[in-house]
Design a protein around this motif. Structure first.
Motif, PDB file in Angstrom:
ATOM      1  N   HIS A  85       0.753  -1.256   0.007  1.00  0.00           N
ATOM      2  CA  HIS A  85      -0.066  -0.056   0.041  1.00  0.00           C
ATOM      3  C   HIS A  85       0.736   1.131   0.077  1.00  0.00           C
ATOM      4  O   HIS A  85       0.667   2.100  -0.593  1.00  0.00           O
ATOM      5  CB  HIS A  85      -0.799   0.002   1.381  1.00  0.00           C
ATOM      6  CG  HIS A  85      -1.987  -0.538   1.084  1.00  0.00           C
ATOM      7  ND1 HIS A  85      -2.925  -1.081   1.881  1.00  0.00           N
ATOM      8  CD2 HIS A  85      -2.947  -0.945  -0.239  1.00  0.00           C
ATOM      9  CE1 HIS A  85      -4.204  -1.592   1.411  1.00  0.00           C
ATOM     10  NE2 HIS A  85      -4.008  -1.552   0.067  1.00  0.00           N
ATOM     11  N   LEU A  86       1.890   1.243   0.491  1.00  0.00           N
ATOM     12  CA  LEU A  86       2.592   2.495   1.003  1.00  0.00           C
ATOM     13  C   LEU A  86       3.502   2.737  -0.251  1.00  0.00           C
ATOM     14  O   LEU A  86       3.600   3.877  -0.819  1.00  0.00           O
ATOM     15  CB  LEU A  86       3.620   2.368   1.998  1.00  0.00           C
ATOM     16  CG  LEU A  86       3.040   2.695   3.455  1.00  0.00           C
ATOM     17  CD1 LEU A  86       3.907   2.468   4.559  1.00  0.00           C
ATOM     18  CD2 LEU A  86       2.403   3.932   3.712  1.00  0.00           C
ATOM     19  N   ALA A  87       4.021   1.514  -1.073  1.00  0.00           N
ATOM     20  CA  ALA A  87       4.776   1.854  -2.144  1.00  0.00           C
ATOM     21  C   ALA A  87       3.800   2.298  -3.272  1.00  0.00           C
ATOM     22  O   ALA A  87       4.278   3.011  -4.254  1.00  0.00           O
ATOM     23  CB  ALA A  87       5.330   0.478  -2.515  1.00  0.00           C
ATOM     24  N   TYR A  88       2.459   1.699  -3.341  1.00  0.00           N
ATOM     25  CA  TYR A  88       1.869   1.972  -4.648  1.00  0.00           C
ATOM     26  C   TYR A  88       1.314   3.532  -4.183  1.00  0.00           C
ATOM     27  O   TYR A  88       1.306   4.164  -5.317  1.00  0.00           O
ATOM     28  CB  TYR A  88       0.619   1.256  -4.358  1.00  0.00           C
ATOM     29  CG  TYR A  88      -0.576   1.448  -5.073  1.00  0.00           C
ATOM     30  CD1 TYR A  88      -0.812   1.035  -6.561  1.00  0.00           C
ATOM     31  CD2 TYR A  88      -1.772   2.349  -5.027  1.00  0.00           C
ATOM     32  CE1 TYR A  88      -1.533   1.152  -7.358  1.00  0.00           C
ATOM     33  CE2 TYR A  88      -2.787   2.856  -5.688  1.00  0.00           C
ATOM     34  CZ  TYR A  88      -2.700   2.045  -6.967  1.00  0.00           C
ATOM     35  OH  TYR A  88      -3.717   2.467  -7.977  1.00  0.00           O
ATOM     36  N   HIS A  89       1.221   4.059  -3.327  1.00  0.00           N
ATOM     37  CA  HIS A  89       0.934   5.480  -2.960  1.00  0.00           C
ATOM     38  C   HIS A  89       2.323   6.461  -3.196  1.00  0.00           C
ATOM     39  O   HIS A  89       2.233   7.581  -2.833  1.00  0.00           O
ATOM     40  CB  HIS A  89       0.026   5.837  -1.766  1.00  0.00           C
ATOM     41  CG  HIS A  89      -1.057   5.133  -1.871  1.00  0.00           C
ATOM     42  ND1 HIS A  89      -2.275   6.176  -2.284  1.00  0.00           N
ATOM     43  CD2 HIS A  89      -2.048   4.063  -1.565  1.00  0.00           C
ATOM     44  CE1 HIS A  89      -3.362   5.513  -2.254  1.00  0.00           C
ATOM     45  NE2 HIS A  89      -3.141   4.190  -1.736  1.00  0.00           N
ATOM     46  N   GLY A  90       3.445   5.991  -3.583  1.00  0.00           N
ATOM     47  CA  GLY A  90       4.582   6.893  -3.573  1.00  0.00           C
ATOM     48  C   GLY A  90       5.506   6.950  -2.327  1.00  0.00           C
ATOM     49  O   GLY A  90       6.147   7.592  -2.196  1.00  0.00           O
ATOM     50  N   TYR A  91       5.166   5.855  -1.349  1.00  0.00           N
ATOM     51  CA  TYR A  91       5.760   6.007  -0.192  1.00  0.00           C
ATOM     52  C   TYR A  91       6.453   4.644   0.367  1.00  0.00           C
ATOM     53  O   TYR A  91       6.125   4.111   1.375  1.00  0.00           O
ATOM     54  CB  TYR A  91       5.037   6.562   1.132  1.00  0.00           C
ATOM     55  CG  TYR A  91       4.270   7.964   0.710  1.00  0.00           C
ATOM     56  CD1 TYR A  91       4.800   9.288   0.569  1.00  0.00           C
ATOM     57  CD2 TYR A  91       2.935   7.866   0.376  1.00  0.00           C
ATOM     58  CE1 TYR A  91       4.471  10.335   0.189  1.00  0.00           C
ATOM     59  CE2 TYR A  91       1.971   8.855  -0.018  1.00  0.00           C
ATOM     60  CZ  TYR A  91       2.881   9.914  -0.128  1.00  0.00           C
ATOM     61  OH  TYR A  91       2.123  11.206  -0.505  1.00  0.00           O
ATOM     62  N   PRO A  92       7.424   4.228  -0.534  1.00  0.00           N
ATOM     63  CA  PRO A  92       7.952   2.692  -0.234  1.00  0.00           C
ATOM     64  C   PRO A  92       8.741   2.714   1.066  1.00  0.00           C
ATOM     65  O   PRO A  92       9.408   3.843   1.570  1.00  0.00           O
ATOM     66  CB  PRO A  92       8.638   2.685  -1.468  1.00  0.00           C
ATOM     67  CG  PRO A  92       9.132   3.869  -1.810  1.00  0.00           C
ATOM     68  CD  PRO A  92       7.937   4.858  -1.822  1.00  0.00           C
ATOM     69  N   LEU A  93       8.631   1.803   1.749  1.00  0.00           N
ATOM     70  CA  LEU A  93       9.436   1.589   2.972  1.00  0.00           C
ATOM     71  C   LEU A  93      11.060   1.497   2.998  1.00  0.00           C
ATOM     72  O   LEU A  93      11.408   1.077   2.004  1.00  0.00           O
ATOM     73  CB  LEU A  93       9.057   0.424   3.749  1.00  0.00           C
ATOM     74  CG  LEU A  93       7.648   0.234   4.325  1.00  0.00           C
ATOM     75  CD1 LEU A  93       7.542  -1.122   5.038  1.00  0.00           C
ATOM     76  CD2 LEU A  93       7.216   1.403   5.206  1.00  0.00           C
ATOM     77  N   ILE A  94      11.707   2.356   3.382  1.00  0.00           N
ATOM     78  CA  ILE A  94      13.102   2.252   3.391  1.00  0.00           C
ATOM     79  C   ILE A  94      13.576   0.940   3.713  1.00  0.00           C
ATOM     80  O   ILE A  94      13.039   0.292   4.781  1.00  0.00           O
ATOM     81  CB  ILE A  94      13.632   3.321   4.247  1.00  0.00           C
ATOM     82  CG1 ILE A  94      13.431   4.652   3.980  1.00  0.00           C
ATOM     83  CG2 ILE A  94      15.223   3.450   4.308  1.00  0.00           C
ATOM     84  CD1 ILE A  94      13.645   5.867   4.629  1.00  0.00           C
ATOM     85  N   GLY A  95      14.623   0.275   3.024  1.00  0.00           N
ATOM     86  CA  GLY A  95      15.241  -0.879   3.399  1.00  0.00           C
ATOM     87  C   GLY A  95      14.207  -1.893   2.830  1.00  0.00           C
ATOM     88  O   GLY A  95      14.719  -3.100   2.837  1.00  0.00           O
ATOM     89  N   ASP A  96      13.277  -1.714   2.188  1.00  0.00           N
ATOM     90  CA  ASP A  96      12.636  -2.831   1.575  1.00  0.00           C
ATOM     91  C   ASP A  96      13.194  -3.368   0.163  1.00  0.00           C
ATOM     92  O   ASP A  96      13.211  -2.769  -0.752  1.00  0.00           O
ATOM     93  CB  ASP A  96      11.182  -2.172   1.159  1.00  0.00           C
ATOM     94  CG  ASP A  96      10.040  -3.355   0.815  1.00  0.00           C
ATOM     95  OD1 ASP A  96      10.475  -4.567   0.444  1.00  0.00           O
ATOM     96  OD2 ASP A  96       9.014  -3.202   1.419  1.00  0.00           O
ATOM     97  N   PRO A  97      13.475  -4.684   0.411  1.00  0.00           N
ATOM     98  CA  PRO A  97      14.240  -5.483  -0.884  1.00  0.00           C
ATOM     99  C   PRO A  97      13.373  -5.606  -1.714  1.00  0.00           C
ATOM    100  O   PRO A  97      13.829  -5.865  -3.072  1.00  0.00           O
ATOM    101  CB  PRO A  97      14.871  -6.519  -0.118  1.00  0.00           C
ATOM    102  CG  PRO A  97      13.930  -6.849   1.012  1.00  0.00           C
ATOM    103  CD  PRO A  97      13.408  -5.688   1.542  1.00  0.00           C
TER     104      PRO A  97
END
Length: 288
Positions: A233-245
């Motif tokens: 959800h966060l990546a889809y809205h343009g806020y990907p989690l830091i460190g997410d491989p």
């Protein structure tokens, strides 16, 4: 496995049959064993199925190998367990990042093995965290409590709150992400937003803090529990989690997602349980 469950009845007045079926969710086969073996006692008395159970009565149930066959798993290391809460039936621990909740192979050692060694009995997974995610995880300490606590989870009565450090500056204080999530056909490790074929997924997000390096600390509360739900959800809205491989290009020493809090009503005591898991990374290592 022979064990005895003793609880002070917190439920409304009803028959033994209603208690075992509706509140304790004991399967029909096991209810049959309890009845034929006379393994149900109310206030120390062996009673019949239509006897009334009042609020405050002492309930005693005896289970043996016919009810729940012995289940053994490989021994873990109890010293690796950071226990946050424990009673006769439940245990909540603070999972470190980089550790699986349970193994994929019979002999694989994971958090479940460590928790079982700590508790001195085989425990059961109630819910999972991704290997890269840290924080509070709930386990059942016996098979009796498992369906009861699973019903709380299915009915959305276990509230899970996460901290996430994400790329970008979340513009609003709160938001609700409702995009359906499905499997990525091109990468079996990943999930993606799939509004046509995906499963319902609802994430409530709240902005906690903006940082000068274009990152945001976000609180996420799950209304559903899809695989990688917060991450997708966060990546889809343009806020990907830091460190997410899988869903981010911004590297870090770990995936910046932490299960900070669990809240629920204990099903056998009706006590309100609120447990918070600390994280040295989130409390000391965030940008200033």
């Amino acid at each position: 496995m022979t064990f005895t469950v003793k609880i002070t009845n917190p439920y409304p007045k009803g028959t033994v049959k209603e208690l075992l079926e509706e509140h304790l969710l004991i399967p029909r086969k096991i209810r049959h064993f309890l009845r034929t073996k006379k393994h149900v006692f109310i206030n120390g008395q062996n009673i019949n199925w239509q006897s009334l159970v009042n609020k405050g009565d002492l309930i005693e149930l005896i289970f043996d190998d016919d009810d729940y066959p012995v289940k053994t798993i490989p021994t873990g290391n109890k010293d690796l367990v950071d226990c946050l809460y424990e009673d006769e039936h439940l245990i909540i621990v603070n999972k470190p990042e980089g550790m699986k909740v349970h193994g994929n192979e019979p002999k694989e050692i994971a958090l479940l093995n460590h928790v079982s060694s700590y508790a001195g009995q085989t425990c059961y997974v109630v819910h999972r965290l991704d290997k890269e995610t840290s924080g509070a995880v709930l386990f059942a300490k016996n098979p009796f409590i498992l369906p009861i606590i699973n019903r709380l989870l299915e009915n959305k009565h276990i509230q899970r709150e996460y901290w996430a450090l994400a790329e970008g500056q979340l513009p609003q204080k709160t938001a609700v992400f409702r995009e359906k999530i499905g499997r990525d056909r091109h990468d079996r490790r990943k999930r993606l937003v799939d509004q046509k074929h995906g499963q319902t997924a609802i994430t409530h997000v709240s902005l906690l803090k903006h940082f000068s390096n274009n990152t945001s600390l976000i609180k996420c509360q799950l209304q559903t529990g899809r695989t990688h739900q917060i991450r997708v959800h966060l990546a889809y809205h343009g806020y990907p989690l830091i460190g997410d491989p899988l869903y981010s290009r911004k590297t870090a020493s770990r995936l910046m997602l932490h299960a900070h809090q669990l809240r629920f009503t204990h099903p056998l005591t009706l006590e309100e349980i609120k447990i918070e898991a600390n994280s040295a990374t989130f409390e000391k290592g965030l940008p200033r």
